[in-house]
Motif scaffolding. Structure first.
Motif, PDB file in Angstrom:
ATOM      1  N   GLN A 149      32.142  10.539  25.089  1.00  0.00           N
ATOM      2  CA  GLN A 149      33.210   9.758  25.720  1.00  0.00           C
ATOM      3  C   GLN A 149      34.323   9.532  23.891  1.00  0.00           C
ATOM      4  O   GLN A 149      35.462   9.209  23.939  1.00  0.00           O
ATOM      5  N   SER A 150      33.375   9.853  23.194  1.00  0.00           N
ATOM      6  CA  SER A 150      33.784   9.164  22.124  1.00  0.00           C
ATOM      7  C   SER A 150      34.913  10.332  21.124  1.00  0.00           C
ATOM      8  O   SER A 150      35.614   9.801  20.202  1.00  0.00           O
ATOM      9  N   CYS A 151      34.567  11.250  21.107  1.00  0.00           N
ATOM     10  CA  CYS A 151      34.708  12.779  21.187  1.00  0.00           C
ATOM     11  C   CYS A 151      36.646  12.873  21.243  1.00  0.00           C
ATOM     12  O   CYS A 151      37.579  12.832  20.698  1.00  0.00           O
ATOM     13  N   LEU A 152      36.756  12.260  22.503  1.00  0.00           N
ATOM     14  CA  LEU A 152      37.755  12.011  23.973  1.00  0.00           C
ATOM     15  C   LEU A 152      38.961  11.174  23.191  1.00  0.00           C
ATOM     16  O   LEU A 152      39.841  11.215  22.784  1.00  0.00           O
ATOM     17  N   ASP A 153      37.906   9.931  23.036  1.00  0.00           N
ATOM     18  CA  ASP A 153      38.894   9.010  22.731  1.00  0.00           C
ATOM     19  C   ASP A 153      39.367   9.350  20.545  1.00  0.00           C
ATOM     20  O   ASP A 153      40.016   8.912  21.015  1.00  0.00           O
ATOM     21  N   SER A 155      39.629  12.304  19.452  1.00  0.00           N
ATOM     22  CA  SER A 155      40.853  12.995  20.345  1.00  0.00           C
ATOM     23  C   SER A 155      42.286  12.955  20.105  1.00  0.00           C
ATOM     24  O   SER A 155      43.406  13.217  19.165  1.00  0.00           O
ATOM     25  N   ASP A 156      41.874  11.080  21.237  1.00  0.00           N
ATOM     26  CA  ASP A 156      43.884  10.899  21.599  1.00  0.00           C
ATOM     27  C   ASP A 156      43.576  10.278  20.253  1.00  0.00           C
ATOM     28  O   ASP A 156      45.742  10.376  20.048  1.00  0.00           O
ATOM     29  N   LEU A 157      43.160   9.349  19.504  1.00  0.00           N
ATOM     30  CA  LEU A 157      43.410   9.009  18.505  1.00  0.00           C
ATOM     31  C   LEU A 157      44.289   9.522  17.230  1.00  0.00           C
ATOM     32  O   LEU A 157      45.149   9.539  16.605  1.00  0.00           O
ATOM     33  N   ALA A 158      43.575  10.749  16.924  1.00  0.00           N
ATOM     34  CA  ALA A 158      43.950  11.271  16.585  1.00  0.00           C
ATOM     35  C   ALA A 158      45.037  13.205  16.126  1.00  0.00           C
ATOM     36  O   ALA A 158      45.991  12.240  15.629  1.00  0.00           O
ATOM     37  N   ASP A 159      45.292  12.962  18.091  1.00  0.00           N
ATOM     38  CA  ASP A 159      46.495  13.282  18.149  1.00  0.00           C
ATOM     39  C   ASP A 159      47.657  12.939  18.022  1.00  0.00           C
ATOM     40  O   ASP A 159      48.729  13.011  17.276  1.00  0.00           O
ATOM     41  N   ASN A 167      41.363  15.351  15.505  1.00  0.00           N
ATOM     42  CA  ASN A 167      41.322  16.442  16.781  1.00  0.00           C
ATOM     43  C   ASN A 167      40.082  17.456  16.903  1.00  0.00           C
ATOM     44  O   ASN A 167      39.597  17.940  18.113  1.00  0.00           O
ATOM     45  N   ASP A 168      40.845  19.213  16.354  1.00  0.00           N
ATOM     46  CA  ASP A 168      39.921  20.117  16.490  1.00  0.00           C
ATOM     47  C   ASP A 168      38.567  19.951  15.831  1.00  0.00           C
ATOM     48  O   ASP A 168      38.006  20.896  17.044  1.00  0.00           O
ATOM     49  N   LEU A 169      37.997  19.462  15.541  1.00  0.00           N
ATOM     50  CA  LEU A 169      37.581  19.526  14.696  1.00  0.00           C
ATOM     51  C   LEU A 169      35.946  18.378  15.867  1.00  0.00           C
ATOM     52  O   LEU A 169      35.075  18.983  16.718  1.00  0.00           O
ATOM     53  N   VAL A 170      36.379  17.620  16.697  1.00  0.00           N
ATOM     54  CA  VAL A 170      35.385  16.812  17.880  1.00  0.00           C
ATOM     55  C   VAL A 170      35.740  17.101  18.798  1.00  0.00           C
ATOM     56  O   VAL A 170      34.762  17.512  20.051  1.00  0.00           O
ATOM     57  N   ILE A 171      36.996  18.056  18.881  1.00  0.00           N
ATOM     58  CA  ILE A 171      37.312  19.027  20.424  1.00  0.00           C
ATOM     59  C   ILE A 171      36.028  20.421  20.561  1.00  0.00           C
ATOM     60  O   ILE A 171      35.172  20.510  20.785  1.00  0.00           O
ATOM     61  N   SER A 172      36.308  21.302  19.308  1.00  0.00           N
ATOM     62  CA  SER A 172      35.892  22.210  19.450  1.00  0.00           C
ATOM     63  C   SER A 172      34.149  21.776  19.101  1.00  0.00           C
ATOM     64  O   SER A 172      33.632  23.182  19.827  1.00  0.00           O
ATOM     65  N   ASP A 173      34.174  21.734  17.491  1.00  0.00           N
ATOM     66  CA  ASP A 173      32.753  21.169  16.973  1.00  0.00           C
ATOM     67  C   ASP A 173      31.712  20.182  17.669  1.00  0.00           C
ATOM     68  O   ASP A 173      30.397  20.490  17.446  1.00  0.00           O
ATOM     69  N   ILE A 174      32.477  19.269  18.261  1.00  0.00           N
ATOM     70  CA  ILE A 174      31.256  18.396  18.818  1.00  0.00           C
ATOM     71  C   ILE A 174      30.893  18.215  20.145  1.00  0.00           C
ATOM     72  O   ILE A 174      29.963  18.486  20.930  1.00  0.00           O
ATOM     73  N   LEU A 175      32.343  18.128  21.079  1.00  0.00           N
ATOM     74  CA  LEU A 175      32.492  17.624  22.154  1.00  0.00           C
ATOM     75  C   LEU A 175      31.849  19.251  22.998  1.00  0.00           C
ATOM     76  O   LEU A 175      30.742  18.768  23.742  1.00  0.00           O
ATOM     77  N   ARG A 176      32.299  20.346  22.405  1.00  0.00           N
ATOM     78  CA  ARG A 176      32.060  21.823  23.818  1.00  0.00           C
ATOM     79  C   ARG A 176      30.878  21.780  23.688  1.00  0.00           C
ATOM     80  O   ARG A 176      29.379  21.958  24.272  1.00  0.00           O
ATOM     81  N   PRO A 177      29.843  21.851  22.141  1.00  0.00           N
ATOM     82  CA  PRO A 177      28.618  21.675  21.815  1.00  0.00           C
ATOM     83  C   PRO A 177      27.449  20.726  22.253  1.00  0.00           C
ATOM     84  O   PRO A 177      26.447  21.148  23.232  1.00  0.00           O
TER      85      PRO A 177
END
Length: 198
Positions: A149-153, A155-159, A167-177
């Motif tokens: 949930q933190s990654c999603l939040d 990502s929205d703020l960074a976008d 944005n890329d880091l929290v989705i690709s490197d943290i959220l997915r793993p």
């Protein structure tokens, strides 16, 4: 060919380590370096650093929970979970380092010490003793849910802030793993008979 070695004089050389050094902090926690060659403003970078440091504290806690459970797991699934928990620990080590490097890149200071992490993490602290496997896994799943949930939040703020790197880091490197780890351990709580009756 002989090499001459000059003997150090005791009057001009001190080989003892200087280990009682004390000095001021060169950068306070919570601040960002104002003038760095980065297109994002200091305000945006400070906001992102604050969000990433919270994610970092939670990720450090999850990393350490995986190692705790790796050491303390027991029961019929011991071998599989012992190996899986250690694999997830190693993956969390990489994620923690990735988040910390982004904080530094944005001109911030990373949260790092265990005591500081314990003060700010949102993850429930496990007891010192050993727990049953379903409780260990449930606690890990709750931790993953908070981090996802933190990654999603973030990502929205960074976008919205134009910080595509974060944005890329929290989705690709943290959220997915974290999603993948959550799925792997969650399957251990599914009630499934070893043999299906026809």
């Amino acid at each position: 060919m002989a090499v001459a070695i000059k003997k150090a004089s005791s009057s001009n050389a001190n080989v003892a380590p200087h280990w009682h050094a004390h000095a001021k902090e060169i950068q306070k926690y919570g601040s960002v370096v104002e003038d760095i060659p980065h297109p994002l403003s200091a305000k945006i970078r400070a906001d992102m650093v604050a969000q990433l440091n919270q994610l970092l504290a939670d990720s450090i806690t999850l990393r350490d929970m995986y190692k705790k459970h790796h050491w303390q797991v027991s029961g019929p699934t011991f071998y599989q979970l012992h190996l899986l928990f250690d694999k997830h620990f190693d993956e969390q080590v990489e994620m923690v380092d990735t988040i910390a490097e982004r904080v530094q890149l944005l001109g911030g200071v990373t949260i790092a010490m265990g005591g500081d992490v314990a003060e700010v993490t949102r993850l429930q602290r496990p007891p010192r003793g050993r727990e049953e496997v379903p409780v260990q896994i449930s606690r890990l799943l709750e931790a993953h849910k908070i981090i996802i949930q933190s990654c999603l939040d973030i990502s929205d703020l960074a976008d919205k802030a134009g910080d595509q790197g974060t944005n890329d880091l929290v989705i690709s490197d943290i959220l997915r793993p974290n999603e993948l780890q959550s799925w792997f351990i969650g399957q251990h709580l599914v009630e499934m008979p070893l043999i299906l009756e026809k």
